[in-house]
Enzyme design. Structure first.
Site, short mmCIF file in Angstrom:
data_model
loop_
_atom_site.label_atom_id
_atom_site.label_comp_id
_atom_site.label_asym_id
_atom_site.label_seq_id
_atom_site.Cartn_x
_atom_site.Cartn_y
_atom_site.Cartn_z
CG LEU A 175 -2.01 -1.02 1.26
CD1 LEU A 175 -2.75 -0.79 2.66
CD2 LEU A 175 -2.96 -0.96 0.14
CG ASP A 176 0.42 4.14 -2.73
OD1 ASP A 176 1.28 3.42 -3.28
OD2 ASP A 176 -0.60 4.83 -3.55
CE LYS A 177 5.51 9.00 4.55
NZ LYS A 177 6.43 9.96 4.39
NE ARG A 221 -1.91 8.57 -4.68
CZ ARG A 221 -0.71 8.74 -4.10
NH1 ARG A 221 0.07 7.66 -3.86
NH2 ARG A 221 -0.05 9.83 -4.08
#
Length: 321
Positions: A137-139, A237
């Site tokens: 998962l992204d930060k 996104r």
């Protein structure tokens, strides 16, 4: 020391691609350079012959991969970072990742990551590729992730991801009134000019499919259910930005295009424009248990910051749906 052994079948959809590109498509957690290195070293081979990275695939080839532990990963240090464990057994761990936490060490984030936390809480994972991490998962994306505890489980979970058998559902708060439920089927690859970003890339991108459904619609925002069929970097996104409904708080994709209307209250304008992260949360995760073969599904709540933002939008906006 060798790592896990994988057996791959090159799908017909990749006919005509170079074999290094095809394998990297199937093993997306590894770079193309790493795949090329393994091919040249004999760690990736066909059932018929030794292969070259430039070989063109015909579809249906059986390829064997001996995944090699990354010596750099063996040098990463365990750190006593709390992990929110949702489920654990002898085969796997399901965690709820917090915001502002990188999953894997990289330039600018060599410590303080989920991997460092895994090394502390699950030290036996040290000798697994990427310490058992199956996907990322992204930060600043929160929510559910699965981590393997042994090589067989990791191989099985990677295979399930490749075959699109893992159920992944997200919640997103986006800008704009999204009018219809939709599936976005647009390839994603590196941005042609900004190498740190991803973009819809019809020339060099990989297949990417996102299904979304409107849960609530407001004056300037929408609350969406998003389901991933594929798992490309920054997929939701990028797709939401391309769909002209960028995610609230996303500093990389789309905020520059947002022009709040004068109908928005000052309180709502301040809260949404300055929301400190992308309002994206992995809320549901489903898979076939690698050992028991039982279908399993985990659901969690929205994090508090997204709950509070959604409550504010509801109270400060005229709901049109």
């Amino acid at each position: 020391m060798t790592g896990e052994k994988l057996e791959l079948i090159i799908p017909k959809s990749l006919i005509g691609r170079r074999i290094d590109i095809a394998i990297q498509e199937l093993l997306s957690t590894y770079s193309r350079a790493k795949i090329q290195e393994w091919i040249k070293s004999g760690f990736i081979f066909s059932e018929r012959k030794k292969i070259s990275p430039k070989d063109i695939v015909m579809g249906g080839e059986k390829v064997f991969v001996n995944i090699q532990p990354d010596e750099k990963e063996l040098q990463f240090q365990p750190e006593n970072i709390p992990i929110n464990v949702v489920y654990e057994d002898e085969e796997l761990i399901i965690i709820n990742k917090e915001k502002n936490r990188v999953v894997h060490p990289a330039a600018g984030n060599w410590s303080g990551t989920i991997l460092n936390a895994i090394l502390y809480h699950f030290p036996k994972n040290k000798f697994l590729p990427r310490c058992g991490i199956v996907h990322r998962l992204d930060k600043d994306t929160t929510g559910l992730m699965v981590i393997a505890k042994n090589e067989i489980t990791q191989s099985n979970l990677i295979s399930q991801l490749q075959k699109k058998k893992v159920f992944r559902e997200y919640r997103a708060i986006v800008w704009g009134q999204v009018l219809v439920n939709k599936s976005i089927d647009l390839p994603i690859g590196r941005h042609p000019t900004v190498r740190t970003k991803m973009a819809v890339n019809r020339n060099n991108g990989k297949d990417a499919i996102t299904h979304y459904e409107v849960l609530e619609r407001f004056l300037m925002h929408s609350y969406l259910r998003c389901r991933l069929e594929t798992g490309r970097t920054h997929q939701i996104r990028v797709h939401m930005n391309h769909n002209t409904c960028p995610i609230v708080g996303d500093k990389t994709y789309g905020l520059k295009k947002i022009i709040p209307t004068k109908e928005m209250t000052d309180k709502l304008r301040e809260a949404t424009i300055n929301f400190p992260r992308q309002a994206l949360h992995s809320i549901s995760l489903g898979l076939e248990h690698p050992k028991t073969k039982k279908e399993m599904l985990w659901d969690i709540d929205l994090p508090e910051d997204m709950k509070n933002l959604l409550d504010l939008i509801r109270s400060e906006s005229r709901i049109s749906f």
